[in-house]
Design a protein around this motif. Sequence first.
Motif, PDB file in Angstrom:
ATOM      1  N   SER A  10     -30.388  39.143  80.199  1.00  0.00           N
ATOM      2  CA  SER A  10     -29.471  38.567  79.212  1.00  0.00           C
ATOM      3  C   SER A  10     -29.378  39.440  77.960  1.00  0.00           C
ATOM      4  O   SER A  10     -28.287  39.658  77.434  1.00  0.00           O
ATOM      5  CB  SER A  10     -29.873  37.134  78.866  1.00  0.00           C
ATOM      6  N   ARG A 101     -10.602  39.607  75.230  1.00  0.00           N
ATOM      7  CA  ARG A 101     -11.371  39.411  76.470  1.00  0.00           C
ATOM      8  C   ARG A 101     -12.795  39.962  76.322  1.00  0.00           C
ATOM      9  O   ARG A 101     -13.756  39.365  76.796  1.00  0.00           O
ATOM     10  CB  ARG A 101     -10.655  40.062  77.659  1.00  0.00           C
ATOM     11  N   GLU A 104     -14.812  37.509  74.278  1.00  0.00           N
ATOM     12  CA  GLU A 104     -15.177  36.326  75.065  1.00  0.00           C
ATOM     13  C   GLU A 104     -16.374  36.621  75.960  1.00  0.00           C
ATOM     14  O   GLU A 104     -17.302  35.806  76.059  1.00  0.00           O
ATOM     15  CB  GLU A 104     -13.985  35.855  75.892  1.00  0.00           C
ATOM     16  N   ALA A 105     -16.379  37.782  76.594  1.00  0.00           N
ATOM     17  CA  ALA A 105     -17.505  38.162  77.454  1.00  0.00           C
ATOM     18  C   ALA A 105     -18.778  38.317  76.621  1.00  0.00           C
ATOM     19  O   ALA A 105     -19.857  37.860  77.031  1.00  0.00           O
ATOM     20  CB  ALA A 105     -17.194  39.463  78.202  1.00  0.00           C
ATOM     21  N   LEU A 107     -19.466  36.890  73.701  1.00  0.00           N
ATOM     22  CA  LEU A 107     -19.905  35.565  73.230  1.00  0.00           C
ATOM     23  C   LEU A 107     -20.630  34.805  74.335  1.00  0.00           C
ATOM     24  O   LEU A 107     -21.657  34.167  74.094  1.00  0.00           O
ATOM     25  CB  LEU A 107     -18.714  34.765  72.705  1.00  0.00           C
ATOM     26  N   SER A 108     -20.121  34.881  75.533  1.00  0.00           N
ATOM     27  CA  SER A 108     -20.777  34.217  76.667  1.00  0.00           C
ATOM     28  C   SER A 108     -22.181  34.787  76.885  1.00  0.00           C
ATOM     29  O   SER A 108     -23.153  34.041  77.068  1.00  0.00           O
ATOM     30  CB  SER A 108     -19.922  34.391  77.922  1.00  0.00           C
ATOM     31  N   ALA A 109     -22.304  36.111  76.848  1.00  0.00           N
ATOM     32  CA  ALA A 109     -23.603  36.756  77.025  1.00  0.00           C
ATOM     33  C   ALA A 109     -24.558  36.401  75.879  1.00  0.00           C
ATOM     34  O   ALA A 109     -25.753  36.189  76.098  1.00  0.00           O
ATOM     35  CB  ALA A 109     -23.431  38.275  77.125  1.00  0.00           C
ATOM     36  N   HIS A 111     -24.563  33.620  74.044  1.00  0.00           N
ATOM     37  CA  HIS A 111     -25.026  32.239  74.207  1.00  0.00           C
ATOM     38  C   HIS A 111     -26.117  32.154  75.274  1.00  0.00           C
ATOM     39  O   HIS A 111     -27.110  31.438  75.098  1.00  0.00           O
ATOM     40  CB  HIS A 111     -23.857  31.310  74.516  1.00  0.00           C
ATOM     41  N   ALA A 112     -25.952  32.915  76.360  1.00  0.00           N
ATOM     42  CA  ALA A 112     -26.978  32.933  77.413  1.00  0.00           C
ATOM     43  C   ALA A 112     -28.282  33.524  76.895  1.00  0.00           C
ATOM     44  O   ALA A 112     -29.366  33.006  77.164  1.00  0.00           O
ATOM     45  CB  ALA A 112     -26.474  33.719  78.628  1.00  0.00           C
ATOM     46  N   GLU A 134     -17.964  36.117  66.528  1.00  0.00           N
ATOM     47  CA  GLU A 134     -17.128  34.960  66.180  1.00  0.00           C
ATOM     48  C   GLU A 134     -16.112  35.331  65.102  1.00  0.00           C
ATOM     49  O   GLU A 134     -14.945  34.927  65.174  1.00  0.00           O
ATOM     50  CB  GLU A 134     -18.003  33.797  65.717  1.00  0.00           C
TER      51      GLU A 134
END
Length: 144
Positions: A10, A101, A104-105, A107-109, A111-112, A134
Motif C-alpha cells: 500500500s 483520473r 482518483e487513483a 486518493l484510493s491508494a 486511503h488504503a 484533495e
Amino acid sequence: MLLRDERQMSVNAVERLCFETAGHYEAAASELGEDHLAHVFSALADERQRLAGDLAVQIRALDDLPQQPDPDREAMSHMLSGIKALLSRDMRGTLVADCERGEEALLSALHAALRQDLPEEMQEVLRRILAHAESAQRELSAIH
C-alpha cells in the motif's frame, strides 16, 4: 522494522502514484506551453515530487527500499495522454481529465495505506500527501 506484505504494497503504491501523477502534471504543463494552466500543473508537479521524496525517506527509514517509477511505463502514459490531447478538440479538458483520473487513483491508494498499521511519521507524510491530493482534485474540478 521492515514494511511487509499489505502494508508495504500500500505504501509503495502511494509512492509510485505520487511520482506518476507528478510526471503527468509535468507532461501536461509541457503540452500547454505558456498557458496559465501550465503554471498550475508545474506547481502541482513540484509539490507532488517533494512529497514523494518525503515518503521515500520514510520508507528508507524503515529499512525498506522505495519503489522506483517505471520510466517506460511513464513515457508510454505521457505519450498516450499527449496523443489524446492533440486529437481532442478540447486539449485542456483532456489533460485535466487525465490528471483527475491520476488523483482518483492516488486518493484510493492513500486511503488504503492510511488504514494500515504504520509508524506515526509515515502516517503524517501520508496525511500531507492526502491533503495535497484533495486540494489538487478540487483545483482540477474548478478548472473543468
